[in-house]
Write a protein that holds these residues in place. Sequence first.
Motif, short mmCIF file in Angstrom:
data_model
loop_
_atom_site.label_atom_id
_atom_site.label_comp_id
_atom_site.label_asym_id
_atom_site.label_seq_id
_atom_site.Cartn_x
_atom_site.Cartn_y
_atom_site.Cartn_z
N GLY A 125 8.39 30.01 -14.51
CA GLY A 125 7.24 29.27 -13.92
C GLY A 125 7.44 29.46 -12.46
N VAL A 126 8.45 29.73 -11.58
CA VAL A 126 8.69 30.01 -10.36
C VAL A 126 8.34 31.81 -10.27
CG1 VAL A 126 10.19 30.53 -8.53
CG2 VAL A 126 10.22 28.19 -9.82
N ARG A 127 8.71 32.39 -11.19
CA ARG A 127 8.44 33.80 -11.12
C ARG A 127 6.89 34.25 -11.50
NH1 ARG A 127 14.29 35.40 -13.83
NH2 ARG A 127 15.54 35.26 -11.91
N THR A 128 6.32 33.60 -12.59
CA THR A 128 5.26 33.95 -12.80
C THR A 128 4.10 33.54 -11.70
OG1 THR A 128 4.79 31.95 -14.33
CG2 THR A 128 5.61 34.10 -15.20
N SER A 129 4.34 32.32 -11.13
CA SER A 129 3.65 31.63 -10.12
C SER A 129 3.50 32.67 -8.70
CB SER A 129 3.80 30.35 -9.82
OG SER A 129 5.09 30.26 -9.21
N GLY A 130 4.59 33.54 -8.59
CA GLY A 130 4.73 34.18 -7.43
C GLY A 130 5.45 33.46 -6.15
N LEU A 131 6.22 32.82 -6.56
CA LEU A 131 7.01 31.96 -5.71
C LEU A 131 8.57 32.18 -6.04
CD1 LEU A 131 5.63 28.15 -6.19
CD2 LEU A 131 5.22 29.86 -4.54
N GLY A 132 8.69 33.25 -6.83
CA GLY A 132 10.33 33.52 -7.18
C GLY A 132 10.41 34.89 -6.38
N ARG A 133 10.66 36.09 -7.42
CA ARG A 133 11.12 37.34 -6.49
C ARG A 133 10.05 38.07 -6.29
NH1 ARG A 133 10.86 38.80 -12.40
NH2 ARG A 133 13.00 37.99 -12.82
N PRO A 134 10.32 38.80 -5.01
CA PRO A 134 9.06 39.62 -4.70
C PRO A 134 8.57 40.63 -5.38
CG PRO A 134 11.28 40.45 -3.67
CD PRO A 134 11.64 39.15 -4.50
N ALA A 135 7.33 41.27 -5.27
CA ALA A 135 6.94 42.13 -6.12
C ALA A 135 7.87 43.69 -6.06
CB ALA A 135 5.34 42.40 -5.52
N ALA A 136 7.76 44.31 -7.26
CA ALA A 136 8.76 45.50 -7.22
C ALA A 136 8.15 46.48 -6.04
CB ALA A 136 8.44 46.06 -8.48
N PRO A 137 8.85 46.85 -5.23
CA PRO A 137 8.50 47.63 -4.16
C PRO A 137 8.31 49.02 -4.39
CG PRO A 137 10.99 47.57 -4.08
CD PRO A 137 10.25 46.73 -5.22
N VAL A 138 8.61 49.58 -5.69
CA VAL A 138 8.24 50.90 -6.17
C VAL A 138 7.25 50.92 -7.41
CG1 VAL A 138 10.50 51.78 -5.13
CG2 VAL A 138 10.33 50.78 -7.63
N ALA A 139 6.88 52.11 -7.76
CA ALA A 139 5.89 52.16 -8.79
C ALA A 139 6.69 51.51 -10.03
CB ALA A 139 5.54 53.76 -9.08
N GLY A 140 5.84 50.89 -11.00
CA GLY A 140 6.68 50.13 -12.14
C GLY A 140 6.80 48.66 -11.50
N ALA A 141 7.68 48.08 -12.55
CA ALA A 141 7.75 46.37 -12.35
C ALA A 141 9.20 46.39 -12.50
CB ALA A 141 6.85 45.80 -13.14
N TRP A 142 9.71 45.20 -12.02
CA TRP A 142 10.98 44.59 -12.31
C TRP A 142 11.04 44.71 -13.71
CZ3 TRP A 142 14.05 44.81 -8.52
CH2 TRP A 142 13.73 44.29 -7.04
N LYS B 219 13.44 30.41 -2.93
CA LYS B 219 14.31 30.03 -1.55
C LYS B 219 15.13 28.65 -1.83
CE LYS B 219 12.19 32.82 1.85
NZ LYS B 219 11.27 32.78 3.05
N ALA B 220 14.12 27.67 -2.25
CA ALA B 220 14.61 26.50 -2.62
C ALA B 220 15.78 26.48 -3.47
CB ALA B 220 13.59 25.47 -2.76
N ILE B 221 15.54 26.95 -4.71
CA ILE B 221 16.51 26.95 -5.78
C ILE B 221 17.74 27.45 -5.22
CG2 ILE B 221 16.97 27.60 -7.86
CD1 ILE B 221 14.02 27.08 -8.83
N GLU B 222 17.84 28.72 -4.99
CA GLU B 222 18.96 29.42 -4.23
C GLU B 222 19.71 28.53 -3.15
OE1 GLU B 222 20.31 32.27 -5.34
OE2 GLU B 222 18.91 33.52 -6.00
N TRP B 223 18.87 28.08 -2.17
CA TRP B 223 19.61 27.05 -1.43
C TRP B 223 20.27 26.14 -2.13
CZ3 TRP B 223 19.61 21.95 -0.39
CH2 TRP B 223 20.01 21.42 0.88
N GLY B 224 19.80 25.46 -3.01
CA GLY B 224 20.61 24.43 -3.74
C GLY B 224 21.78 24.95 -4.39
N ILE B 225 21.65 26.18 -5.15
CA ILE B 225 22.78 26.79 -5.53
C ILE B 225 23.94 26.96 -4.73
CG2 ILE B 225 23.65 28.81 -7.01
CD1 ILE B 225 20.91 28.83 -8.09
N TYR B 226 23.77 27.53 -3.56
CA TYR B 226 24.83 27.90 -2.78
C TYR B 226 25.25 26.49 -2.36
CZ TYR B 226 24.18 32.89 -2.16
OH TYR B 226 24.17 34.16 -2.51
#
Length: 452
Positions: A229-246, A345-352
């Motif tokens: 949910g976080v990733r598909t909503s755009g609240l997760g990882r950034p868009a792939a910076p090169v041609a193609g996708a993650w 960011k929120a989830i990563e902060w919680g994990i650390y």
Amino acid sequence: MGRQQSKGAPDILSGAYRAVWRWHFYAGVLVMPVLMLLALTGGLYLFRDEIDQAVYSRMATVPASARQAPPEAWAAAAEQVGQGRAAALILPARADQAVRIRVDRPDGGQRTVFVDPHTGHVTGETGYGGVMETVKRLHSLTLFGPVMNLVVEIVAGWTIVLCATGLYLWWPRRRRVGVVALTSTDPRRRPFWRDLHALTGLYVGGVLLFLAVTGMPWSAVWGDRVMDGVRTSGLGRPAAPVAGAWQAAEHADHPQGAGWTMEGMTLPAHAHHPASAGLSEVVALAEAAGLPRPYAVSIPKAAVTTWTVTAQVTRVQDTRALYIDPAQGKVVADIGYSQFGAGAKAIEWGIYTHQGTQFGPINRWVMLAGCIGVWLLAISGLMMWWKRRPPKLSKGLIGAPPAPDGLKLRVAVLAIVLPLCLLYPLTGASLVVALVAERLIRALFRSRPAAA
């Protein structure tokens, strides 16, 4: 806690109290043994660096030198001793520390090989990750099989139920019980254990609740749902910076230490071009990019996958990963915490913070207090039960608080429990199982003929 209440309090209070107490009791019985194991292993993991240094000092410590052997020599030495493929390595922060190289063996096993970076000589070998990897797998229960990851989610959900019902039971209501200090110092009396149990929950309950919630991203059902949910909503990882996708890497090519947001993700490489970058060039590119040591280099098995270099950090804001195309011999992506979405960011902060590193030493000691608190709660709860246990356990009476009469009371208690169960599906499923099991057990004992 006990059931004393002030004179003149309405009868509904007694019934509601017993109803919540009953759920608190069953939640403790259900999860406390596993929670004690998680607290023990989690407490040990907070001191992973100290334990690792104590156990592997002889292998991990090398004479400091300004000279450095070629990184390919490290990998070759590790592959010869580990009898497999060098798949990842961690470059240490100090010159007197060995490089740690993960070797993947043909039979599926993994080894960690220690190599002196100055000479290229192997200084030792152990199972992958050493003793702390075993502690980590115990903490996640994956040591007992992948299905046990479901148990972690159930335990985390019921821990939240324990905290919610425990707060209700602690609430003073003008009773003569310990509110912020012990009212009895005699450990032979149940009020002592009752107050100790209540006060421990009061002072560390917030830490337990935080640990339960921030431990959920690792769980199988809820964690995967939230991750998607976080990733598909755009609240997760950034868009792939090169041609193609993650793209999801094969298990052997999972970047080491990439964190929750970038876990298992790589970028496509230009496989149709002749590969130009080897381990030495990748290390040089990481150094040129200013990536601080220690950092991990993941060596892909497939030629179509980029190399990944990840900083091994203690604070979430220092998170950084480089993706290096071996064919082009350059960094094609430099991903840091600032590029993550708000959810990641929120989830990563919680994990650390969960791991006790985000806020320095005080963070570790607060988390340790929560781990110790779990054991105090378990011991004091067991002592309370022992002092009020029924005389004949063989008749199916286990000393649970009696069920209150009245549908309204049961609905009121379910109002506390059900929202949590809806939020955490496996906790809800275990709730249904517990209710059915209780009904069956009670029916079984009622149907037994009386002893002659």
